[in-house]
Design a protein around this motif. Sequence first.
Motif, PDB file in Angstrom:
ATOM      1  N   THR A  63      -2.172  -3.941  -0.014  1.00 15.70           N
ATOM      2  CA  THR A  63      -1.801  -5.035  -1.452  1.00 15.70           C
ATOM      3  C   THR A  63      -3.627  -6.571  -1.468  1.00 15.70           C
ATOM      4  N   THR A  67      -5.452  -6.180  -5.044  1.00 14.01           N
ATOM      5  CA  THR A  67      -5.407  -7.960  -6.059  1.00 14.01           C
ATOM      6  C   THR A  67      -7.079  -8.428  -6.209  1.00 14.01           C
ATOM      7  N   LYS A  70      -8.892  -5.602  -9.217  1.00 13.97           N
ATOM      8  CA  LYS A  70      -8.429  -6.478 -10.187  1.00 13.97           C
ATOM      9  C   LYS A  70      -9.008  -8.030 -10.658  1.00 13.97           C
ATOM     10  N   ARG A 235      -0.621  -9.740  -0.582  1.00 17.92           N
ATOM     11  CA  ARG A 235      -0.372 -10.533  -2.071  1.00 17.92           C
ATOM     12  C   ARG A 235      -1.247 -11.687  -1.945  1.00 17.92           C
ATOM     13  N   ILE A 239      -4.173 -13.346  -3.638  1.00 22.35           N
ATOM     14  CA  ILE A 239      -3.830 -14.890  -4.514  1.00 22.35           C
ATOM     15  C   ILE A 239      -4.366 -16.565  -4.525  1.00 22.35           C
TER      16      ILE A 239
END
Length: 272
Positions: A63, A67, A70, A235, A239
């Motif tokens: 995960t 992330t 991206k 995740r 972030i």
Amino acid sequence: MATMILVLIGIVAALFGSIVGLGGGIIIVPALVLLGPSLLGEDVSSQTAVGTSLAVLIFTALTSTWTYRKQGKVDFRSGWLFFATSGPAAMIGALVTDYIPQGPFQLAFGLFMLAMFGLMLARERMKPLRIDWPIKRSFADGSGTVHVYGYNLPLALTIGFAVGLCSGLFGIGGGSLFVPIMVILFRFPPHVATASSMFVIFLSSILGSTVHLYNGNIDWPLFLALAPGALIGGRAGAIVASRLSGPQLMWLLRVTLLIMAGYLIFKGATEM
């Protein structure tokens, strides 16, 4: 209640691990070993803790890597290079785990965590070394910023092997060693080092977990309780890492490492 605590452990471990590229195992393994009797009513062996942790790290790293990808922060080319030796070494470390008694393992893991505590402190005070490496790497991140760094092939492969060995042996993923080395020695940008480290952890964890699965070292009820937290925390950590420097979180992690290291060293020494 035990399941809720295990889910929380998975979230916290993955959150911290994803932010700094640790992988989370450095929290999961000692938590299972130390809290097993009170949470589950029975001891969790070091082999089971390591095998289960490494299996959970697959989801944390997956995960996080997704992330970070991206966000354009993963240097896949360098990641595959480190994995060339890190992956096989993780399998060797996983094999060795079965031959280490509980007491010596706890002592060794405690000393390892103490070393990680010192390394995290030193990382803030050390500047990247200015070495003219023979292999130059130019990488443009998601924001379009071009970073230039480099490495020496034999040294990079040796480091990959050493980190992979620790990964399979302790179930820690290896990012706790990879990130400082990539930043200080090879001059990777911290965010690229963290993201690329999670990619290597993902691949190495798969190979190491395969060996632990074959040896029966994965506790599936524990895995099912920890995995959802790993997915969430992995995740969330990626972030958070993209938005905050997280100094308070890092100090909390350091204090946690120091306390757990001290207890593991004491417990391991008494069981020798």
